[in-house]
Design a protein around this motif. Structure first.
Motif, PDB file in Angstrom:
ATOM      1  N   ASN A 102      22.828   8.424  -1.635  1.00 41.59           N
ATOM      2  CA  ASN A 102      22.702   6.971  -1.782  1.00 41.59           C
ATOM      3  C   ASN A 102      23.883   6.143  -1.267  1.00 41.59           C
ATOM      4  OD1 ASN A 102      20.228   7.150  -3.624  1.00 41.59           O
ATOM      5  ND2 ASN A 102      21.727   8.464  -4.606  1.00 41.59           N
ATOM      6  N   SER A 103      24.966   6.790  -0.898  1.00 43.27           N
ATOM      7  CA  SER A 103      26.153   6.028  -0.511  1.00 43.27           C
ATOM      8  C   SER A 103      27.082   6.913   0.325  1.00 43.27           C
ATOM      9  CB  SER A 103      26.921   5.563  -1.759  1.00 43.27           C
ATOM     10  OG  SER A 103      27.488   6.695  -2.405  1.00 43.27           O
ATOM     11  N   GLY A 104      28.122   6.266   0.857  1.00 45.55           N
ATOM     12  CA  GLY A 104      29.093   7.001   1.656  1.00 45.55           C
ATOM     13  C   GLY A 104      29.889   7.989   0.819  1.00 45.55           C
ATOM     14  N   ALA A 105      30.321   7.546  -0.355  1.00 44.32           N
ATOM     15  CA  ALA A 105      31.114   8.436  -1.213  1.00 44.32           C
ATOM     16  C   ALA A 105      30.286   9.659  -1.604  1.00 44.32           C
ATOM     17  CB  ALA A 105      31.567   7.693  -2.466  1.00 44.32           C
ATOM     18  N   GLU A 106      29.027   9.424  -1.898  1.00 43.74           N
ATOM     19  CA  GLU A 106      28.167  10.540  -2.304  1.00 43.74           C
ATOM     20  C   GLU A 106      27.929  11.495  -1.125  1.00 43.74           C
ATOM     21  OE1 GLU A 106      24.559   9.063  -4.156  1.00 43.74           O
ATOM     22  OE2 GLU A 106      23.918  11.123  -4.529  1.00 43.74           O
ATOM     23  N   ALA A 107      27.868  10.935   0.070  1.00 48.78           N
ATOM     24  CA  ALA A 107      27.715  11.786   1.264  1.00 48.78           C
ATOM     25  C   ALA A 107      28.960  12.665   1.436  1.00 48.78           C
ATOM     26  CB  ALA A 107      27.500  10.915   2.495  1.00 48.78           C
ATOM     27  N   ASN A 108      30.137  12.062   1.292  1.00 52.47           N
ATOM     28  CA  ASN A 108      31.376  12.847   1.444  1.00 52.47           C
ATOM     29  C   ASN A 108      31.541  13.856   0.313  1.00 52.47           C
ATOM     30  OD1 ASN A 108      32.148  11.715   3.863  1.00 52.47           O
ATOM     31  ND2 ASN A 108      33.239  10.023   2.896  1.00 52.47           N
ATOM     32  N   GLU A 109      31.167  13.446  -0.889  1.00 50.23           N
ATOM     33  CA  GLU A 109      31.222  14.353  -2.043  1.00 50.23           C
ATOM     34  C   GLU A 109      30.343  15.589  -1.751  1.00 50.23           C
ATOM     35  OE1 GLU A 109      32.874  13.257  -5.038  1.00 50.23           O
ATOM     36  OE2 GLU A 109      32.445  15.155  -6.018  1.00 50.23           O
ATOM     37  N   SER A 136      43.572   7.665   5.350  1.00 50.18           N
ATOM     38  CA  SER A 136      42.113   7.808   5.441  1.00 50.18           C
ATOM     39  C   SER A 136      41.437   7.041   4.302  1.00 50.18           C
ATOM     40  CB  SER A 136      41.747   9.293   5.337  1.00 50.18           C
ATOM     41  OG  SER A 136      42.311   9.850   4.155  1.00 50.18           O
ATOM     42  N   PHE A 137      40.130   6.894   4.432  1.00 50.39           N
ATOM     43  CA  PHE A 137      39.326   6.388   3.309  1.00 50.39           C
ATOM     44  C   PHE A 137      38.009   7.137   3.292  1.00 50.39           C
ATOM     45  CE2 PHE A 137      36.325   3.822   1.006  1.00 50.39           C
ATOM     46  CZ  PHE A 137      37.054   3.510  -0.124  1.00 50.39           C
ATOM     47  N   HIS A 138      37.724   7.794   2.153  1.00 47.66           N
ATOM     48  CA  HIS A 138      36.488   8.577   2.078  1.00 47.66           C
ATOM     49  C   HIS A 138      35.641   8.238   0.863  1.00 47.66           C
ATOM     50  CE1 HIS A 138      37.708  10.889   5.543  1.00 47.66           C
ATOM     51  NE2 HIS A 138      38.852  11.217   4.964  1.00 47.66           N
ATOM     52  N   GLY A 139      36.060   7.278   0.019  1.00 48.20           N
ATOM     53  CA  GLY A 139      35.210   6.882  -1.100  1.00 48.20           C
ATOM     54  C   GLY A 139      35.968   6.809  -2.410  1.00 48.20           C
ATOM     55  N   ARG A 140      35.217   6.525  -3.476  1.00 45.19           N
ATOM     56  CA  ARG A 140      35.835   6.221  -4.780  1.00 45.19           C
ATOM     57  C   ARG A 140      35.415   7.166  -5.899  1.00 45.19           C
ATOM     58  NH1 ARG A 140      39.538   1.801  -4.735  1.00 45.19           N
ATOM     59  NH2 ARG A 140      38.889   0.347  -3.127  1.00 45.19           N
ATOM     60  N   VAL A 225      30.768   7.244   8.102  1.00 46.31           N
ATOM     61  CA  VAL A 225      30.166   6.258   7.196  1.00 46.31           C
ATOM     62  C   VAL A 225      30.328   4.840   7.756  1.00 46.31           C
ATOM     63  CG1 VAL A 225      30.402   5.202   4.894  1.00 46.31           C
ATOM     64  CG2 VAL A 225      30.313   7.693   5.135  1.00 46.31           C
ATOM     65  N   GLN A 226      31.519   4.531   8.275  1.00 47.26           N
ATOM     66  CA  GLN A 226      31.742   3.182   8.814  1.00 47.26           C
ATOM     67  C   GLN A 226      31.498   3.133  10.328  1.00 47.26           C
ATOM     68  OE1 GLN A 226      34.959  -0.472   8.471  1.00 47.26           O
ATOM     69  NE2 GLN A 226      34.937   1.111   6.991  1.00 47.26           N
ATOM     70  N   THR A 227      31.806   4.220  11.020  1.00 50.32           N
ATOM     71  CA  THR A 227      31.697   4.225  12.484  1.00 50.32           C
ATOM     72  C   THR A 227      30.282   4.514  12.962  1.00 50.32           C
ATOM     73  OG1 THR A 227      32.437   6.524  12.358  1.00 50.32           O
ATOM     74  CG2 THR A 227      34.096   4.893  12.963  1.00 50.32           C
TER      75      THR A 227
HETATM   76  N1  PLP Z   1      33.915   6.683   4.174  1.00 47.87           N
HETATM   77  C1  PLP Z   1      34.300   5.654   4.942  1.00 47.87           C
HETATM   78  C2  PLP Z   1      34.907   5.921   6.286  1.00 47.87           C
HETATM   79  C3  PLP Z   1      34.145   4.344   4.495  1.00 47.87           C
HETATM   80  O1  PLP Z   1      34.551   3.316   5.254  1.00 47.87           O
HETATM   81  C4  PLP Z   1      33.570   4.125   3.213  1.00 47.87           C
HETATM   82  C5  PLP Z   1      33.414   2.763   2.679  1.00 47.87           C
HETATM   83  O2  PLP Z   1      33.942   1.809   3.158  1.00 47.87           O
HETATM   84  C6  PLP Z   1      33.186   5.231   2.456  1.00 47.87           C
HETATM   85  C7  PLP Z   1      33.373   6.492   2.966  1.00 47.87           C
HETATM   86  C8  PLP Z   1      32.585   5.053   1.094  1.00 47.87           C
HETATM   87  O3  PLP Z   1      31.290   4.559   1.210  1.00 47.87           O
HETATM   88  P1  PLP Z   1      30.559   3.898  -0.047  1.00 47.87           P
HETATM   89  O4  PLP Z   1      31.288   2.649  -0.358  1.00 47.87           O
HETATM   90  O5  PLP Z   1      29.151   3.678   0.434  1.00 47.87           O
HETATM   91  O6  PLP Z   1      30.630   4.894  -1.149  1.00 47.87           O
END
Ligand code: PLP
Length: 398
Positions: A102-109, A136-140, A225-227
């Protein structure tokens, strides 16, 4: 301890965001409207979500029909739209199988779980670590904020998840460190660090990284997720680097604003997920996957990536002209495609606020001195002109 005696009413939404003082109630194309009827040019695209602009007709028509058909169905049954979207994604990438969430963080998780399971089952490494890169940024979520090598994101959330190490981005010392590291099971990186300041990966560094991963059996996991979905001028940014990641994570633009994420993997890796190993109630449901299908079909029909490239060339040329005009205010213009960072010599938030207040133009920051500009990929030339006019005025007066 929380004060349970207090009867004072607080704002009912948690204060996890610093919000701009605007309530957005409507969107169409490159524009949004606030609750007072003001119209804004939205060059944030909901942080790289609305690649086709707001409420795109092609996706809307499909979703209206889906509303009368089926909203949700559990993953204990086959979902035709999920299987179709997975096939579209694998046809467009070097990967063979997809898991929807459902989200970027969940995809990376999910990608992190996949890498660990692959290491356990195939490489017989139970104690390996995943390498990510500074800024880097991969989620919360707990694992993805641990993967995110930024103290400000991790602060106050310890103990962090074990099994992550960090190396410098775009720096050959990272390659040398990986060469002598026998415990690394995967690396995860963004091809352009978005939240970290709009910093594109250096092609030579990426080639060396891919080579060392290949040599040492380290999984190469790319966070798109962003690119992803055309933002950098190709469907995925990795495709400009002549590499083949083992795992790709996506979200944001895939559903045009309907929440959906996914991780894709080569079959040698994805095979380690067998029934019961991972799951998500909503992941890949009929509504979100129909949004994904409609989005990808619109990309093809409307030649969105070509539009992105043309718009990026036009916008970058105009931004570079502004840099020439204001050398004491703009340090550099960087990024890829329509993921653009303008490095300022003054606090970027001042320009963001001025653009919004005076010109009704919305952009974001990426750090203290970077303006982050994320137009819809289908933005029109007159909108680019309007944006440049507004930024010129703000720079003149800042
Ligand atoms: N990965 C990257 C590169 C992102 O830019 C983001 C959000 O900005 C995320 C992961 C996390 O995505 P989400 O906010 O949908 O969990």
């Amino acid at each position: 301890m929380p004060d349970s005696q207090s009867t004072e009413k607080v704002f009912p939404v948690m204060s996890a965001y610093g919000r701009f003082p605007v309530t957005i109630v409507k969107g169409k194309g490159s524009y949004v409207w606030d609750d007072a009827g003001n119209k804004y040019l939205d060059y944030t695209s909901g942080i790289a979500v609305c690649a086709l602009g707001h409420v795109p007709d092609a996706v809307g028509a499909v979703l209206k029909k889906q509303l009368d058909t089926l909203w949700h169905c559990s993953n204990l049954f086959h979902i035709a739209s999920q299987e179709k979207l997975a096939g579209m994604l694998t046809d467009l990438t070097c990967c063979d199988q997809v898991f929807f969430c459902n989200s970027g963080a969940e995809a990376n998780e999910g990608a992190i779980k996949l890498a660990r399971r692959y290491a356990h089952l195939i490489n017989k490494k139970e104690k390996g670590h995943i390498v990510t890169f500074n800024h880097s940024f991969h989620g919360r979520t707990m694992a993805t904020l641990t993967a995110t090598a930024q103290a400000k994101i991790q602060d106050g959330f310890g103990p962090l998840v074990p099994g992550f190490t960090y190396l410098p981005y775009n720096d050959m010392s990272a390659i040398r460190a990986l060469e002598v590291d026998d415990d690394a099971i995967a690396v995860m990186l963004e091809m352009v660090q978005g939240e970290g300041g709009v910093i594109p990966a250096d092609p030579e560094w990426v080639s060396a990284l891919a080579e060392v991963c290949q040599k040492k059996g380290i999984l190469l996991m790319v966070d798109e997720v962003q690119t992803g979905f055309g933002r950098t001028g190709s469907l995925f940014a990795y495709q400009q680097y002549h590499i083949e990641p083992d795992v790709i994570t996506v979200a944001k633009a895939l559903g045009s604003g309907i929440p959906i994420g996914a991780f894709l993997a080569k079959k040698e890796v994805s095979q380690v997920f067998t029934p019961g190993t991972h799951g998500s109630t909503f992941g890949g449901n009929p509504f979100s996957t129909m949004a994904g299908i409609a989005t990808l079909e619109a990309f093809k029909k409307q030649h969105v990536i070509e539009q992105c490239r043309e718009n990026a060339a036009c916008l970058n040329e105009k931004l570079k002209a502004l840099k020439e005009k204001y050398p004491d205010k703009i340090e550099t213009v960087r990024g890829k495609g329509l993921l653009i960072g303008v490095v300022t010599t003054f606090p970027a938030i001042n320009a963001v606020n001025r653009l919004r207040e005076k010109h009704h133009v919305l952009i974001l920051t990426a750090g203290k001195q970077v303006l982050r500009i994320l137009p819809p990929l289908v933005t029109q030339k007159d909108e680019i002109d309007r944006f440049i006019y507004a930024l010129d005025d703000v720079l003149k007066n800042s």
